[in-house]
Motif scaffolding. Structure first.
Motif, PDB file in Angstrom:
ATOM      1  N   LEU A 178      -0.963   6.673  13.760  1.00 11.69           N
ATOM      2  CA  LEU A 178      -2.028   7.523  14.109  1.00 11.69           C
ATOM      3  C   LEU A 178      -3.381   7.530  15.080  1.00 11.69           C
ATOM      4  O   LEU A 178      -3.486   6.679  15.290  1.00 11.69           O
ATOM      5  N   ASP A 179      -3.681   8.876  15.039  1.00 11.37           N
ATOM      6  CA  ASP A 179      -4.481   8.734  16.035  1.00 11.37           C
ATOM      7  C   ASP A 179      -5.987   8.835  15.889  1.00 11.37           C
ATOM      8  O   ASP A 179      -5.984   9.356  14.705  1.00 11.37           O
ATOM      9  N   HIS A 180      -6.510   8.096  16.776  1.00  8.80           N
ATOM     10  CA  HIS A 180      -8.101   7.925  16.202  1.00  8.80           C
ATOM     11  C   HIS A 180      -8.576   7.274  15.223  1.00  8.80           C
ATOM     12  O   HIS A 180      -9.125   7.517  14.011  1.00  8.80           O
ATOM     13  N   PHE A 181      -7.453   6.520  14.832  1.00 10.83           N
ATOM     14  CA  PHE A 181      -7.435   6.325  12.690  1.00 10.83           C
ATOM     15  C   PHE A 181      -8.962   4.886  12.947  1.00 10.83           C
ATOM     16  O   PHE A 181      -9.656   5.141  12.296  1.00 10.83           O
ATOM     17  N   LYS A 182      -9.235   4.506  13.926  1.00  8.72           N
ATOM     18  CA  LYS A 182     -10.797   3.787  13.329  1.00  8.72           C
ATOM     19  C   LYS A 182     -11.754   4.307  13.424  1.00  8.72           C
ATOM     20  O   LYS A 182     -12.786   4.670  11.936  1.00  8.72           O
ATOM     21  N   LEU A 183     -11.807   5.956  13.803  1.00  6.67           N
ATOM     22  CA  LEU A 183     -12.887   6.582  13.657  1.00  6.67           C
ATOM     23  C   LEU A 183     -12.968   7.477  11.826  1.00  6.67           C
ATOM     24  O   LEU A 183     -14.028   7.786  11.865  1.00  6.67           O
ATOM     25  N   LEU A 232       0.659  -1.511   0.336  1.00  4.37           N
ATOM     26  CA  LEU A 232      -0.119  -0.103  -0.084  1.00  4.37           C
ATOM     27  C   LEU A 232       0.727   1.418   0.334  1.00  4.37           C
ATOM     28  O   LEU A 232       0.707   1.778  -0.726  1.00  4.37           O
ATOM     29  N   GLY A 258      -9.259   5.702   3.846  1.00  6.41           N
ATOM     30  CA  GLY A 258      -8.346   5.919   5.428  1.00  6.41           C
ATOM     31  C   GLY A 258      -6.582   5.570   4.194  1.00  6.41           C
ATOM     32  O   GLY A 258      -6.037   5.563   4.937  1.00  6.41           O
ATOM     33  N   ASP A 259      -6.649   4.308   3.186  1.00  2.55           N
ATOM     34  CA  ASP A 259      -6.254   3.529   2.546  1.00  2.55           C
ATOM     35  C   ASP A 259      -5.180   4.509   2.433  1.00  2.55           C
ATOM     36  O   ASP A 259      -3.911   5.344   1.707  1.00  2.55           O
ATOM     37  N   LEU A 276      -3.304   6.671   5.179  1.00  5.05           N
ATOM     38  CA  LEU A 276      -2.122   6.096   5.065  1.00  5.05           C
ATOM     39  C   LEU A 276      -0.554   6.631   4.135  1.00  5.05           C
ATOM     40  O   LEU A 276       0.519   6.074   4.449  1.00  5.05           O
ATOM     41  N   ASN A 322     -11.647   5.636   9.575  1.00  2.00           N
ATOM     42  CA  ASN A 322     -12.303   4.693   8.900  1.00  2.00           C
ATOM     43  C   ASN A 322     -13.455   4.754   8.332  1.00  2.00           C
ATOM     44  O   ASN A 322     -14.055   4.497   7.688  1.00  2.00           O
ATOM     45  N   HIS A 363     -12.497   2.588   4.150  1.00  2.00           N
ATOM     46  CA  HIS A 363     -11.326   2.184   4.288  1.00  2.00           C
ATOM     47  C   HIS A 363     -10.730   2.501   2.649  1.00  2.00           C
ATOM     48  O   HIS A 363      -9.529   3.308   3.235  1.00  2.00           O
ATOM     49  N   ARG A 411       6.404   0.383   7.445  1.00  4.00           N
ATOM     50  CA  ARG A 411       4.851   0.045   8.053  1.00  4.00           C
ATOM     51  C   ARG A 411       5.645  -0.897   8.658  1.00  4.00           C
ATOM     52  O   ARG A 411       5.567  -1.793   8.058  1.00  4.00           O
ATOM     53  N   LYS A 453       0.086   8.319  23.325  1.00  6.30           N
ATOM     54  CA  LYS A 453      -0.922   8.553  23.867  1.00  6.30           C
ATOM     55  C   LYS A 453      -1.857   9.011  24.828  1.00  6.30           C
ATOM     56  O   LYS A 453      -3.041   9.985  25.002  1.00  6.30           O
ATOM     57  N   GLY A 464      -0.663  -2.345   9.644  1.00  6.25           N
ATOM     58  CA  GLY A 464      -2.088  -1.074  10.036  1.00  6.25           C
ATOM     59  C   GLY A 464      -1.918   0.631  10.316  1.00  6.25           C
ATOM     60  O   GLY A 464      -1.132   0.856   9.183  1.00  6.25           O
TER      61      GLY A 464
END
Ligand SMILES: Nc1nc2c(ncn2[C@@H]2O[C@H](COP(=O)(O)OP(=O)(O)OP(=O)(O)O)[C@@H](O)[C@H]2O)c(=O)[nH]1
Length: 413
Positions: A273-278, A239, A288-289, A292, A280, A285, A312, A387, A315
């Motif tokens: 990365l901070d709060h990357f789930k949020l 990626l 998100g990619d 990244l 995404n 996605h 990398r 964090k 994730g």
């Protein structure tokens, strides 16, 4: 926003160059200069056995022709006026070519790789000239078929010798031209008809072998590029184009051993990365990619020195291995990196801590007993401190480090 350092990340360039060469240039038998140099090296390494096999085949065939000559000599010329001519021309010519082929065979195992093509070409040229001398003599005495045989052997040796078509073709052309010139100058006109037939046949054979050599070299080039791509893919993240964890492990071990020898520092920064789930969850996605990739591009600029490596880790976690750096200078560069990431202004409206996508960084320095795991755990602990204490910051190596580098390992003999 602070400006980006100018050097682009080399890894992605290498992959792109390889794909471009594979699609476009292997059919023209010429890569870009740096790839071409590596291909020549690859060819010499992978073809040295073929090279030797061709020389052995040439030597065996040549011995056969010499044996046949001796029989003919005894049968036709012994005790005639031709005998002295025969002894003066054919015997030395045959001896020289035998010595050269034998010498090349012995040298093939010892000569440095880059000398092999030159030695091969010189031997083949001498071999061709000996073929003409003896062939000319045969034509004069009405045994023209032997010339064709000599030159066919020459071509058997010439084309598959692990050289490029561009190296072998000029030699073949010069030999053919010499063949015609010698005949034109010295051959009696009565011999021209049989000469022309033989010479035309040889030129057709040469053309067919050149075409076979073109196909072979084109395949060798494609195979070389596929090798390079596979190597690249095994060592990089698809990626982002950054090094993957496997090449990090290998590179880390090399750097650690060198740092211990030289008393240099070795540091690892982990960036998450901070709060990357949020991010995404809200932007998808694909977005998100893309984020990244942007982060990786910025990080790649911070690994411009040859021993540094941007990784990398998996994730949304990245690493930077920094060799022979000053701890406070690295901290400053990481602060600069965070400022650059904020400067990308990747909007993260759902982040509880910032308007933009941000990152946290933990840094650790290897000591003499460090392993990949121990250094990783230390940097990870600093990352979680970053964090916990509010994100978008650098933690680790805050105080000036007392010792400047890893103490060299003491060896006992
Ligand atoms: N788009 C994309 N997302 C990925 C990829 N790899 C991992 N992720 C996502 O990264 C997110 C990581 O989330 P968490 O580990 O919970 O971390 P976080 O949300 O950044 O929280 P903090 O680290 O505490 O700030 C998950 O949603 C993964 O799906 C990838 O290759 N592409």
């Amino acid at each position: 926003m602070p400006a980006l350092p100018p050097t682009p990340p080399a890894t992605h360039n290498a992959e792109r160059a390889c794909r471009r060469e594979l699609q476009v240039r292997s059919r023209w038998l010429r890569f870009a200069p740096d790839v071409e140099q590596q291909f020549r090296q690859f060819l010499r390494q992978t073809q040295s056995d073929n090279f030797l096999a061709c020389i052995v085949v040439g030597l065996v065939l040549w011995l056969g022709v010499v044996g046949w000559d001796v029989l003919r000599y005894r049968e036709y010329f012994q005790g005639t006026a031709v005998e002295s001519h025969y002894l003066l021309t054919i015997v030395p010519a045959r001896l020289v070519s035998l010595l050269m082929l034998g010498g090349l065979m012995l040298a093939a195992r010892r000569l440095p790789d880059h000398w092999l093509p030159a030695a091969g070409l010189a031997t083949i040229a001498a071999y061709g000239i000996c073929g003409y001398v003896t062939g000319y003599f045969y034509l004069l005495t009405g045994k023209g078929d032997a010339m064709a045989l000599s030159i066919l052997i020459l071509m058997t040796v010439l084309l598959p010798c692990g050289m490029t078509l561009r190296q072998t073709l000029p030699v073949s052309m010069v030999l053919i031209a010499a063949y015609w010139t010698v005949a034109w100058q010295w051959l009696p006109s009565a011999q021209w008809v049989s000469f022309r037939a033989t010479a035309s046949l040889l030129m057709v054979c040469m053309g067919m072998m050149a075409f076979a050599a073109y196909l072979r070299e084109r395949d060798a080039r494609a195979q070389f590029l596929r090798h390079r791509l596979l190597d690249w893919e095994a060592a990089h993240d698809p990626l982002t184009g950054l090094a993957n964890r496997r090449s990090f492990q290998r590179h880390f071990e090399i750097c650690l051993a060198q740092a211990q020898r030289e008393g240099a520092t070795l540091m690892l920064a982990i960036l998450d990365l901070d709060h990357f789930k949020l991010y995404n969850d809200h932007y998808g996605h694909k977005a998100g990619d893309r984020a990244l990739q942007q982060v990786a591009l910025v990080l790649g600029h911070y690994a411009a020195r040859p021993m540094d490596l941007a990784i990398r880790l998996g994730g949304e976690e990245f690493g930077l291995l920094s060799y022979a750096d000053d701890a406070q200078a690295l901290r400053q560069r990481m602060q600069h990196l965070l400022a650059q990431l904020e400067g990308l202004q990747i909007i993260h409206a759902h982040s509880p801590t910032a308007l933009w996508l941000t990152a946290s960084i933990g840094i650790a320095q290897a000591d003499a007993s460090a392993t990949t795991e121990s250094l990783f755990l230390q940097a990870d602990a600093q990352l979680y401190r970053a964090k916990r204490t509010g994100r978008n910051r650098v933690c680790g190596l805050e105080l000036p480090v007392a010792q400047p580098g890893i103490k060299p390992v003491e060896t006992t003999i």
